[in-house]
Design a protein around this motif. Structure first.
Motif, PDB file in Angstrom:
ATOM      1  N   UNK A 498       2.111  19.717 157.998  1.00  0.00           N
ATOM      2  CA  UNK A 498       2.273  18.636 158.999  1.00  0.00           C
ATOM      3  C   UNK A 498       1.018  18.481 159.845  1.00  0.00           C
ATOM      4  N   UNK A 499       0.486  19.613 160.301  1.00  0.00           N
ATOM      5  CA  UNK A 499      -0.676  19.551 161.210  1.00  0.00           C
ATOM      6  C   UNK A 499      -1.876  18.900 160.530  1.00  0.00           C
ATOM      7  N   UNK A 500      -1.949  19.012 159.220  1.00  0.00           N
ATOM      8  CA  UNK A 500      -3.121  18.471 158.496  1.00  0.00           C
ATOM      9  C   UNK A 500      -2.857  17.128 157.827  1.00  0.00           C
ATOM     10  N   UNK A 501      -1.653  16.576 158.043  1.00  0.00           N
ATOM     11  CA  UNK A 501      -1.253  15.376 157.289  1.00  0.00           C
ATOM     12  C   UNK A 501      -2.208  14.204 157.480  1.00  0.00           C
ATOM     13  N   UNK A 502      -2.682  14.008 158.710  1.00  0.00           N
ATOM     14  CA  UNK A 502      -3.587  12.891 158.983  1.00  0.00           C
ATOM     15  C   UNK A 502      -4.887  13.038 158.184  1.00  0.00           C
ATOM     16  N   UNK A 503      -5.449  14.252 158.216  1.00  0.00           N
ATOM     17  CA  UNK A 503      -6.724  14.450 157.514  1.00  0.00           C
ATOM     18  C   UNK A 503      -6.534  14.283 156.001  1.00  0.00           C
ATOM     19  N   UNK A 504      -5.376  14.720 155.492  1.00  0.00           N
ATOM     20  CA  UNK A 504      -5.114  14.569 154.052  1.00  0.00           C
ATOM     21  C   UNK A 504      -5.015  13.081 153.703  1.00  0.00           C
ATOM     22  N   UNK A 505      -4.192  12.357 154.460  1.00  0.00           N
ATOM     23  CA  UNK A 505      -3.974  10.930 154.153  1.00  0.00           C
ATOM     24  C   UNK A 505      -5.280  10.136 154.297  1.00  0.00           C
ATOM     25  N   UNK A 506      -6.035  10.434 155.345  1.00  0.00           N
ATOM     26  CA  UNK A 506      -7.306   9.718 155.566  1.00  0.00           C
ATOM     27  C   UNK A 506      -8.306  10.025 154.442  1.00  0.00           C
ATOM     28  N   UNK A 507      -8.350  11.277 154.015  1.00  0.00           N
ATOM     29  CA  UNK A 507      -9.279  11.642 152.931  1.00  0.00           C
ATOM     30  C   UNK A 507      -8.903  10.905 151.655  1.00  0.00           C
ATOM     31  N   UNK A 508      -7.606  10.876 151.361  1.00  0.00           N
ATOM     32  CA  UNK A 508      -7.165  10.147 150.163  1.00  0.00           C
ATOM     33  C   UNK A 508      -7.561   8.672 150.267  1.00  0.00           C
ATOM     34  N   UNK A 509      -7.355   8.100 151.437  1.00  0.00           N
ATOM     35  CA  UNK A 509      -7.655   6.676 151.625  1.00  0.00           C
ATOM     36  C   UNK A 509      -9.141   6.395 151.545  1.00  0.00           C
ATOM     37  N   UNK A 510      -9.945   7.259 152.192  1.00  0.00           N
ATOM     38  CA  UNK A 510     -11.395   6.993 152.193  1.00  0.00           C
ATOM     39  C   UNK A 510     -11.983   7.213 150.801  1.00  0.00           C
ATOM     40  N   UNK A 511     -11.459   8.194 150.093  1.00  0.00           N
ATOM     41  CA  UNK A 511     -11.955   8.423 148.720  1.00  0.00           C
ATOM     42  C   UNK A 511     -11.623   7.215 147.844  1.00  0.00           C
ATOM     43  N   UNK A 512     -10.432   6.668 148.037  1.00  0.00           N
ATOM     44  CA  UNK A 512     -10.061   5.493 147.229  1.00  0.00           C
ATOM     45  C   UNK A 512     -10.920   4.288 147.638  1.00  0.00           C
ATOM     46  N   UNK A 513     -11.124   4.101 148.914  1.00  0.00           N
ATOM     47  CA  UNK A 513     -11.981   2.982 149.353  1.00  0.00           C
ATOM     48  C   UNK A 513     -13.369   3.093 148.728  1.00  0.00           C
ATOM     49  N   UNK A 514     -13.941   4.312 148.770  1.00  0.00           N
ATOM     50  CA  UNK A 514     -15.285   4.487 148.199  1.00  0.00           C
ATOM     51  C   UNK A 514     -15.272   4.152 146.711  1.00  0.00           C
ATOM     52  N   UNK A 515     -14.262   4.653 146.007  1.00  0.00           N
ATOM     53  CA  UNK A 515     -14.239   4.407 144.552  1.00  0.00           C
ATOM     54  C   UNK A 515     -14.072   2.914 144.258  1.00  0.00           C
ATOM     55  N   UNK A 516     -13.318   2.217 145.090  1.00  0.00           N
ATOM     56  CA  UNK A 516     -13.125   0.772 144.861  1.00  0.00           C
ATOM     57  C   UNK A 516     -14.413  -0.002 145.146  1.00  0.00           C
ATOM     58  N   UNK A 517     -15.192   0.473 146.112  1.00  0.00           N
ATOM     59  CA  UNK A 517     -16.498  -0.157 146.370  1.00  0.00           C
ATOM     60  C   UNK A 517     -17.436   0.057 145.185  1.00  0.00           C
ATOM     61  N   UNK A 518     -17.364   1.251 144.609  1.00  0.00           N
ATOM     62  CA  UNK A 518     -18.209   1.561 143.443  1.00  0.00           C
ATOM     63  C   UNK A 518     -17.805   0.663 142.273  1.00  0.00           C
ATOM     64  N   UNK A 519     -16.492   0.548 142.081  1.00  0.00           N
ATOM     65  CA  UNK A 519     -15.993  -0.308 140.984  1.00  0.00           C
ATOM     66  C   UNK A 519     -16.460  -1.754 141.193  1.00  0.00           C
ATOM     67  N   UNK A 520     -16.329  -2.209 142.436  1.00  0.00           N
ATOM     68  CA  UNK A 520     -16.718  -3.600 142.708  1.00  0.00           C
ATOM     69  C   UNK A 520     -18.212  -3.797 142.427  1.00  0.00           C
TER      70      UNK A 520
END
Ligand SMILES: Cc1cc2nc3c(=O)[nH]c(=O)nc-3n(C[C@H](O)[C@H](O)[C@H](O)COP(=O)(O)OP(=O)(O)OC[C@H]3O[C@@H](n4cnc5c(N)ncnc54)[C@H](O)[C@@H]3O)c2cc1C
Length: 561
Positions: A498-520
């Motif tokens: 629970x204490x780390x949930x924000x960092x986990x969710x944000x990391x997943x989101x930022x990694x996906x954003x980066x990969x989508x920028x690379x794809x684009x």
């Protein structure tokens, strides 16, 4: 007498579709050419309206706010709400442009949601958050459609999805009570059947936006049901009786809010309001979930719309304003600052529209199992991450105007105040982060997200790829996701999770954003200005992507003792 008057040219907005090269390149990549040809003119018209008439009205309308008249001259309780002139115009534009209808007419199959949300993205920032009732309207239409309740579908859905401003309805979503917004299961509103068998609701709803809507979906506990979310049922309520009086509802007051000041948000008392059960007499929090998926997609797209608007204004100003003998747009550090914001905005755009695309596929019956898991896991992630990016980006853009950004009659401060609601409503950042990591969906969701990241970075790894740094940033995105996998396998203490949930969710989101920028970038090599697409991916990668950190929970507890 001043010999020279100081006159500063203000920022200007043009056609918000034509000026948005990134939106256009995205649509060219995603939509069939024939479809794009069909929808381009309509998006361009909306872009002209957003950067022209609506923007002018918004500036003129700055001081107007909704009013609540509770009593008429003769002592009758009337609870009448008047909205601002822009809101009335926005209602017309929204219906006639089909901002809800497009998704339900589904003329372009699975691409219909991309079409709809491209229009929403253009409209939102010039609408004084009229998108709040629209989001709930779309959510209600979807929830009723999948509920199977034929009488309610026939009564409400054609009105919610109408293109005719004269008969189009909007919907509210009344969930929050003073006992719980995040913890909706704590709701106290009761549902009782009267002698005729009619359900009637009794209770208080603490935050109800857009109370001018004709209907709402809400939660109440049928008498005899147990506590918690599973003891709640979902109800359909029409706000007015056929004679125009309120349906057992009192509007106690309008909230005096930091932002979204054009949105009438009320505290309501339900005093025997007639209501229809939508589905079964239990599981209300589960049954209302389709609404939340849709409203979270709206939240994500409107977050990006605010970022784009703030940046469009800041870029325009950078060409008008001079300091130290040069335009701001020629000063290296100002350019660097705006470039970082542009990269964040493009990453957020691609994440929001990834969610939109999956929603469209779901509604067209074209989701495979991996995509279904991806849709579930990125719905909270897209909402929480883009909302936080919106506040950060808009705040920086305000600073990019210097003191003018802090002055009310520029119209700029409202952008920041309005953006600040995005992380709060439709689930706060923490609540959505917990939703991501605790709901058992991570088991399928994380592998699905890794597969999508892998797929997105693959075109940049191929032979003949001219930019090696793009391939390296792809590895950075993948490494962040692998770090989440490793962290989860080494940490099974529920409190630590629970204490780390924000960092986990944000990391997943930022990694996906980066990969989508690379794809684009990799797939837009033949587009105009391919270097800008590469630059966005590289710049995004220069900001933190992997946010996991080794944080001691005892330290945290000590810090807030
Ligand atoms: C302008 C505006 C309009 C709104 N309109 C509507 C509307 O139309 N309909 C509607 O139903 N609601 C509406 N809301 C309410 C909104 O959805 C709630 O305020 C929101 O869900 C948070 O609930 P709460 O206010 O009870 O905060 P709380 O649940 O009390 O949360 C307080 C803080 O605690 C954190 N928190 C809570 N639980 C946990 C946890 N388990 N772990 C870690 N942190 C936690 C939250 O993240 C938050 O930071 C509106 C709110 C605003 C500001």
């Amino acid at each position: 007498m001043h010999s020279t008057l100081f006159i500063q040219a203000p920022p200007v907005l043009g056609n918000q579709f034509r000026d948005d090269a990134f939106l256009q390149s995205y649509l060219r990549r995603k939509l069939p050419a024939a479809m794009l040809q069909q929808v381009e003119a309509e998006l361009s018209d909306l872009g002209a309206l957003a950067g022209g008439e609506l923007y002018r009205l918004q500036l003129q309308d700055r001081l107007n706010e909704p009013t609540l008249t509770q009593w008429d001259a003769w002592g009758n309780r009337v609870d009448r709400i008047e909205v601002s002139p822009l809101w009335r115009r926005a209602a017309d534009v929204a219906a006639s442009s089909g901002l809800i209808a497009i998704a339900y007419e589904r003329k372009h199959g699975r691409h219909s949601r991309i079409h709809q949300f491209a229009a929403v993205y253009l409209f939102h920032a010039s609408s004084d958050v009229y998108t709040c009732p629209l989001a709930m309207t779309d959510g209600a239409a979807r929830t009723l459609t999948v509920s199977g309740n034929q009488p309610l579908i026939e009564r409400a859905v054609p009105r919610l999805t109408s293109r005719n401003p004269e008969d189009a309805w909007t919907s509210g979503q009344w969930m929050t009570e003073s006992t719980g917004g995040s913890d909706v299961g704590a709701s106290l509103t009761r549902a009782v059947r009267d002698d005729s068998g009619q359900w009637r609701l009794h209770g208080k709803k603490w935050f109800t936006s857009a109370i001018t809507s004709q209907m709402a979906l809400t939660l109440a506990r049928p008498e005899g049901n147990g506590p918690g979310g599973s003891g709640l049922a979902m109800f359909y309520v029409e706000t007015h009786n056929p004679d125009g009086s309120l349906n057992g509802i009192r509007v106690e007051r309008l909230k005096d809010k930091l932002g979204t000041r054009k949105v009438p948000t009320a505290e309501l008392t339900l005093d025997g309001a007639r209501a229809e059960l939508v589905g079964d007499t239990r599981h209300g929090t589960r049954n209302i979930e389709p609404m939340l998926t849709v409203t979270r997609a709206w939240n994500s797209v409107t977050s990006v719309s605010f970022m784009r608007r703030a940046l469009a204004l800041a870029r325009s100003y950078a060409h008008q304003r001079s300091a130290f003998g040069a335009k701001l747009g020629e000063l290296p550090l100002h350019v660097d600052t705006l470039a970082g914001l542009e990269a964040e905005t493009r990453g957020a755009f691609l994440l929001a529209f990834e969610l939109v695309e999956l929603l469209g596929r779901q509604e067209a019956g074209e989701l495979d199992d991996t995509q279904r898991a991806l849709l579930r896991v990125i719905t909270p992630i897209a909402k929480l991450l883009t909302a936080k990016q919106a506040v950060a980006v808009v705040s920086e853009c305000i600073e990019a105007f210097g003191g003018a950004g802090y002055v009310e009659d520029t119209g700029l401060p409202a952008l920041l105040r309005d953006a600040q609601v995005l992380p709060i409503w439709e689930g706060t950042t923490n609540v959505l982060a917990l939703d991501t990591v605790l709901r058992g969906e991570l088991g399928a969701g994380l592998p699905a997200l890794r597969a999508r990241v892998q797929q997105a970075i693959t075109p940049a790894q191929g032979a003949g790829q001219s930019d090696e740094r793009l391939a390296a940033t792809g590895q950075q995105a993948l490494a962040a996701i692998e770090h989440v996998f490793a962290w989860l396998s080494n940490n099974d203490d529920p409190r630590r999770l629970q204490a780390n949930a924000r960092r986990i969710a944000m990391t997943m989101g930022r990694a996906l954003e980066l990969s989508l920028l690379i794809e684009h970038a990799a797939l837009s090599a033949d587009e105009p200005d391919p270097v800008a697409h590469l630059a966005a991916a590289r710049r995004f990668a220069a900001a933190p992507v992997d946010l996991l950190a080794d944080i001691n929970s005892e330290d945290s507890a000590r810090l807030i003792e």
